[in-house]
Design an enzyme around this catalytic site. Structure first.
Site, PDB file in Angstrom:
ATOM      1  N   ASP A 112       0.823  -1.207   0.000  1.00  0.00           N
ATOM      2  CA  ASP A 112       0.000   0.000   0.000  1.00  0.00           C
ATOM      3  C   ASP A 112       0.863   1.266   0.000  1.00  0.00           C
ATOM      4  O   ASP A 112       0.659   2.182   0.803  1.00  0.00           O
ATOM      5  CB  ASP A 112      -0.929   0.018   1.222  1.00  0.00           C
ATOM      6  CG  ASP A 112      -1.640  -1.307   1.441  1.00  0.00           C
ATOM      7  OD1 ASP A 112      -2.062  -1.924   0.449  1.00  0.00           O
ATOM      8  OD2 ASP A 112      -1.768  -1.730   2.606  1.00  0.00           O
TER       9      ASP A 112
ATOM     10  N   ASN B 196     -17.510  -6.527  -0.540  1.00  0.00           N
ATOM     11  CA  ASN B 196     -16.744  -6.107   0.635  1.00  0.00           C
ATOM     12  C   ASN B 196     -16.568  -4.608   0.756  1.00  0.00           C
ATOM     13  O   ASN B 196     -16.534  -4.075   1.855  1.00  0.00           O
ATOM     14  CB  ASN B 196     -15.365  -6.786   0.607  1.00  0.00           C
ATOM     15  CG  ASN B 196     -15.478  -8.290   0.602  1.00  0.00           C
ATOM     16  OD1 ASN B 196     -15.597  -8.901  -0.454  1.00  0.00           O
ATOM     17  ND2 ASN B 196     -15.461  -8.902   1.777  1.00  0.00           N
TER      18      ASN B 196
ATOM     19  N   GLU C 215     -11.202  -0.735  -3.833  1.00  0.00           N
ATOM     20  CA  GLU C 215     -10.469  -0.152  -2.714  1.00  0.00           C
ATOM     21  C   GLU C 215      -9.232   0.578  -3.230  1.00  0.00           C
ATOM     22  O   GLU C 215      -8.952   0.608  -4.428  1.00  0.00           O
ATOM     23  CB  GLU C 215     -10.072  -1.236  -1.706  1.00  0.00           C
ATOM     24  CG  GLU C 215      -9.065  -2.247  -2.247  1.00  0.00           C
ATOM     25  CD  GLU C 215      -8.708  -3.336  -1.245  1.00  0.00           C
ATOM     26  OE1 GLU C 215      -9.432  -3.507  -0.244  1.00  0.00           O
ATOM     27  OE2 GLU C 215      -7.689  -4.035  -1.474  1.00  0.00           O
TER      28      GLU C 215
ATOM     29  N   HIS D 168      -3.112  -1.187  -5.245  1.00  0.00           N
ATOM     30  CA  HIS D 168      -3.084  -0.180  -4.179  1.00  0.00           C
ATOM     31  C   HIS D 168      -2.010   0.870  -4.473  1.00  0.00           C
ATOM     32  O   HIS D 168      -1.028   1.013  -3.765  1.00  0.00           O
ATOM     33  CB  HIS D 168      -2.855  -0.793  -2.807  1.00  0.00           C
ATOM     34  CG  HIS D 168      -3.336   0.133  -1.732  1.00  0.00           C
ATOM     35  ND1 HIS D 168      -4.386  -0.161  -0.911  1.00  0.00           N
ATOM     36  CD2 HIS D 168      -2.935   1.397  -1.395  1.00  0.00           C
ATOM     37  CE1 HIS D 168      -4.600   0.863  -0.095  1.00  0.00           C
ATOM     38  NE2 HIS D 168      -3.735   1.828  -0.378  1.00  0.00           N
TER      39      HIS D 168
ATOM     40  N   ARG E 108       4.755  -8.187  -0.332  1.00  0.00           N
ATOM     41  CA  ARG E 108       4.236  -7.227  -1.295  1.00  0.00           C
ATOM     42  C   ARG E 108       5.223  -6.060  -1.307  1.00  0.00           C
ATOM     43  O   ARG E 108       5.437  -5.395  -0.292  1.00  0.00           O
ATOM     44  CB  ARG E 108       2.827  -6.757  -0.905  1.00  0.00           C
ATOM     45  CG  ARG E 108       1.780  -7.850  -1.115  1.00  0.00           C
ATOM     46  CD  ARG E 108       0.385  -7.361  -0.769  1.00  0.00           C
ATOM     47  NE  ARG E 108       0.215  -7.150   0.662  1.00  0.00           N
ATOM     48  CZ  ARG E 108      -0.886  -6.646   1.211  1.00  0.00           C
ATOM     49  NH1 ARG E 108      -1.890  -6.254   0.450  1.00  0.00           N
ATOM     50  NH2 ARG E 108      -0.985  -6.504   2.520  1.00  0.00           N
TER      51      ARG E 108
END
Length: 316
Positions: free
Chosen positions: A15, A158, A195, A259, A293
């Site tokens: 992120d 979600n 998101e 993200h 990540r």
């Protein structure tokens, strides 16, 4: 056009958010693998962020409503002070269920956000008491906007994307507007998710990138865009891409890109795409707890029609 393979800028930072401030420095924050704090670093160049020392701006308490799973911090300079927006879950989240996050803000008036004291400003209340995360802010035509992902119990999935004006850098104003919900096949693999929104203004348009599906190799990025003079709080102003703009590159082994954030190169003009991705798919256990990540950065290209060209997550 010759393609160049790219490698992670910073390993084990998901992120990622990079902000180029008026002081000439780049500031970086991201989710740390332990999900227990907000970490900042700064450097004179994007490459310099890779080796820059880190500072813990805020560490989660041992218990309470925002004491677990500190996700996706973003650092913004709004109305004369620094703010970090982040999502956090209550202390019961791990033993009960993960998806209990709410959004919070901290503030620091110091010119250098790696120094000075951070003040906890509390929850950013959207008027809907459900799972929410991934807040970002942006200024456009004199208005500060808040953009985030949140669950609506009446909509399958979600999380969806919402937009609202801000009264202060930690309070929204008015009723949130739904901009996008998971609806296409590539948005509903593993989880039904929209998101991680991020905003860039270029070529007379406002672009919102976002991420969709589960956080494994199915993770991919979509795009919304509106005319810069349109009413951004009117859902009809926005056009949504039917296909993902960035997805897994099996050829080069870069999986689940998403993200993202946008920043600018040292020339002050070139838009840089910042995102995370994995370099393997053999994840043991829950993908959210896998630390690998990594942060990638590459130039964003533009088509003759003024639209961004994201290319592949493995090359530029």
């Amino acid at each position: 056009m010759q393609e160049t393979l790219i490698h992670p800028l910073i390993e084990q930072r998901a992120d990622p958010y990079i902000y180029k401030h008026t002081d000439g420095f780049y500031y970086f924050t991201a989710s740390v693998p332990q999900y227990d704090r907000i970490e900042l670093r700064r450097a004179a160049t994007i490459e310099g962020l890779a080796t820059a020392p880190t500072v813990d701006a805020w560490i989660k308490p041992d218990s309470g409503p925002y004491s677990e799973l500190i996700w996706a911090p973003e650092l913004h300079f709004n109305m004369g002070a620094w703010y970090v927006y982040f999502a956090a879950a209550p202390s019961r989240a791990i033993k009960d269920k993960l998806f209990q996050h709410r959004m919070y803000a901290i503030r620091n008036p110091n010119p250098n956000p790696l120094e000075g004291a951070w003040e906890f400003m509390g929850q950013v209340d959207t008027g809907i008491d459900t799972f929410c995360l991934d807040a970002t802010t942006f200024n456009h035509q004199g208005t500060l906007y808040y953009l985030w992902a949140q669950k609506d119990v009446a909509i399958e999935g979600n999380s969806n994307l919402y937009l609202a004006k801000m009264k202060t850098p930690w309070q929204i104003e008015g009723t949130p507007v739904l901009l996008s919900k998971p609806e296409y096949d590539w948005e509903t693999r593993g989880f039904w998710v929209n998101e991680g929104p991020s905003v860039v203004h270029r070529n007379g348009k406002i672009f919102i990138s976002y991420s969709a599906s589960a956080t494994d190799e199915n993770y991919a990025m979509g795009l919304l865009h509106a005319d810069e003079d349109a009413d951004l709080l009117d859902p009809a102003s926005w056009t949504k891409s039917r296909e993902p703009v960035l997805r897994t590159c099996y050829d080069h082994g870069i999986y689940g890109p998403g993200h993202n954030s946008f920043t600018y190169a040292e020339d002050g003009e070139t838009v840089m795409l910042v995102y995370h991705a994995r370099t393997y798919t053999e994840i043991v256990g829950d993908p959210l707890w896998n630390p690998d990540r990594h942060t990638f950065v590459k130039p964003l290209r533009w088509g003759e029609d003024g639209m961004p060209l994201f290319g592949r997550p493995s090359t530029y």
